[in-house]
Design a protein around this motif. Structure first.
Motif, PDB file in Angstrom:
ATOM      1  N   VAL A  79       2.426  10.779   3.063  1.00 60.39           N
ATOM      2  CA  VAL A  79       2.173   9.438   2.547  1.00 60.39           C
ATOM      3  C   VAL A  79       2.770   8.372   3.471  1.00 60.39           C
ATOM      4  O   VAL A  79       3.855   8.554   4.022  1.00 60.39           O
ATOM      5  CB  VAL A  79       2.762   9.305   1.128  1.00 60.39           C
ATOM      6  N   TRP A  80       2.051   7.277   3.609  1.00 56.53           N
ATOM      7  CA  TRP A  80       2.528   6.114   4.352  1.00 56.53           C
ATOM      8  C   TRP A  80       2.721   4.942   3.383  1.00 56.53           C
ATOM      9  O   TRP A  80       2.047   4.850   2.363  1.00 56.53           O
ATOM     10  CB  TRP A  80       1.535   5.697   5.434  1.00 56.53           C
ATOM     11  N   VAL A  81       3.664   4.085   3.728  1.00 55.41           N
ATOM     12  CA  VAL A  81       3.919   2.880   2.936  1.00 55.41           C
ATOM     13  C   VAL A  81       3.520   1.680   3.787  1.00 55.41           C
ATOM     14  O   VAL A  81       4.056   1.474   4.886  1.00 55.41           O
ATOM     15  CB  VAL A  81       5.403   2.770   2.522  1.00 55.41           C
TER      16      VAL A  81
ATOM     17  N   PHE B 199       0.852  -1.197   0.000  1.00 58.85           N
ATOM     18  CA  PHE B 199       0.000   0.000   0.000  1.00 58.85           C
ATOM     19  C   PHE B 199       0.886   1.244   0.000  1.00 58.85           C
ATOM     20  O   PHE B 199       1.920   1.274   0.671  1.00 58.85           O
ATOM     21  CB  PHE B 199      -0.918   0.010   1.229  1.00 58.85           C
ATOM     22  N   ILE B 200       0.486   2.276  -0.744  1.00 66.73           N
ATOM     23  CA  ILE B 200       1.138   3.582  -0.711  1.00 66.73           C
ATOM     24  C   ILE B 200       0.038   4.640  -0.764  1.00 66.73           C
ATOM     25  O   ILE B 200      -0.766   4.660  -1.701  1.00 66.73           O
ATOM     26  CB  ILE B 200       2.100   3.789  -1.909  1.00 66.73           C
ATOM     27  N   GLY B 201      -0.021   5.476   0.233  1.00 62.03           N
ATOM     28  CA  GLY B 201      -1.045   6.519   0.221  1.00 62.03           C
ATOM     29  C   GLY B 201      -1.245   7.140   1.582  1.00 62.03           C
ATOM     30  O   GLY B 201      -0.477   6.911   2.523  1.00 62.03           O
ATOM     31  N   LEU B 202      -2.300   7.942   1.687  1.00 58.60           N
ATOM     32  CA  LEU B 202      -2.612   8.629   2.935  1.00 58.60           C
ATOM     33  C   LEU B 202      -3.366   7.700   3.866  1.00 58.60           C
ATOM     34  O   LEU B 202      -4.192   6.883   3.421  1.00 58.60           O
ATOM     35  CB  LEU B 202      -3.448   9.880   2.648  1.00 58.60           C
ATOM     36  N   VAL B 203      -3.092   7.845   5.151  1.00 56.47           N
ATOM     37  CA  VAL B 203      -3.786   7.056   6.172  1.00 56.47           C
ATOM     38  C   VAL B 203      -4.265   8.036   7.243  1.00 56.47           C
ATOM     39  O   VAL B 203      -3.533   8.332   8.198  1.00 56.47           O
ATOM     40  CB  VAL B 203      -2.870   5.980   6.793  1.00 56.47           C
ATOM     41  N   PRO B 204      -5.463   8.578   7.073  1.00 57.30           N
ATOM     42  CA  PRO B 204      -5.955   9.601   8.007  1.00 57.30           C
ATOM     43  C   PRO B 204      -6.012   9.130   9.454  1.00 57.30           C
ATOM     44  O   PRO B 204      -5.948   9.956  10.376  1.00 57.30           O
ATOM     45  CB  PRO B 204      -7.365   9.903   7.471  1.00 57.30           C
TER      46      PRO B 204
END
Length: 245
Positions: A189-191, A177-182
């Motif tokens: 961005v988090w991986v 996964f690569i993207g935002l994690v509210p």
């Protein structure tokens, strides 16, 4: 006695706090020269010790029993010869002109600066530059864009193999996964990585929201800078090592 009866000679003047070129008249007395050098070097005339060096020759002391009467014509003045001024005062009595720590500085109040019309700030406002650009990204957007660039520069992509940094961490896995994690505090961005071994913190979920599929404790979310992409094979840890984990 005329102070300019002979042609002036360009000389190099050096002292602990200054270096300059000056035109000196051979008709000046030594005392007069010292009085002229005081505002240039900051060394009081009575504390100056002068030497004259012509080319590679040995330096000659510029001194006399009666410095009020002795003129510089007594010395081998040549164009661009160097006069060195030594301060004979004790170190504690000398002024260090390179130390600006005790010099009072003027600081304009922020409110006053913001009301000026001739400042860089006013110019930026008028031109709509920087934070005054209506189309400029917010600080949050800038942080997100910076983390996205980090992902690109590190060559991170879904299904790519990575090892976690620092190298002493030793864990390896696959990017899932690569993207935002509210749900995780912090902007950017988090991986999401599916680890080779169950040494993670989750199963690809954060606070009940699923971001990728993996077994219990095989998932971990890290910032891009903690990932190094490469052809990293899975570590063969064996049963004994697994018990230690």
């Amino acid at each position: 006695m005329s102070l300019h009866s002979a042609a002036d000679v360009p000389l190099l003047i050096s002292s602990p706090n200054s270096s300059s070129e000056r035109r000196i008249s051979p008709s000046w007395s030594i005392a007069h020269l010292k009085s002229r050098l005081e505002p240039i070097t900051g060394v009081p005339a009575g504390s100056q010790q002068l030497t004259l060096r012509v080319g590679s020759q040995d330096a000659v002391s510029i001194t006399a029993a009666d410095e009020e009467q002795a003129t510089l014509a007594l010395f081998p003045l040549q164009p661009y010869a160097q006069i060195t001024v030594v301060d004979t005062r004790p170190p504690a009595a000398r002024t260090d002109f390179s130390d600006l720590s005790s010099v009072p500085k003027y600081e304009m109040p922020t409110t006053e600066y913001e009301t000026r019309t001739d400042s860089v700030l006013a110019w930026k406002k008028a031109q709509g530059l920087g934070r005054f650009d209506p189309n400029a990204p917010s600080i949050e957007q800038q942080k997100i864009q910076a983390s996205e660039r980090e992902v690109e520069e590190r060559g991170l992509a879904l299904s790519s193999r990575v090892r976690l940094l620092p190298v002493s961490d030793a864990r390896r896995g696959t990017v899932s996964f690569i993207g935002l994690v509210p749900e995780i505090p912090g902007i950017g961005v988090w991986v999401g990585v599916t680890l080779d071994e169950p040494t993670g913190k989750n199963n690809g979920s954060v606070k009940g929201k699923k971001y990728f599929e993996c077994g219990t404790n095989y998932g971990v979310f890290v910032r891009p800078e903690r990932c190094e992409a490469g052809d990293f094979p899975a570590l063969d840890m064996g049963d004994e090592d697994m018990e230690e984990l």
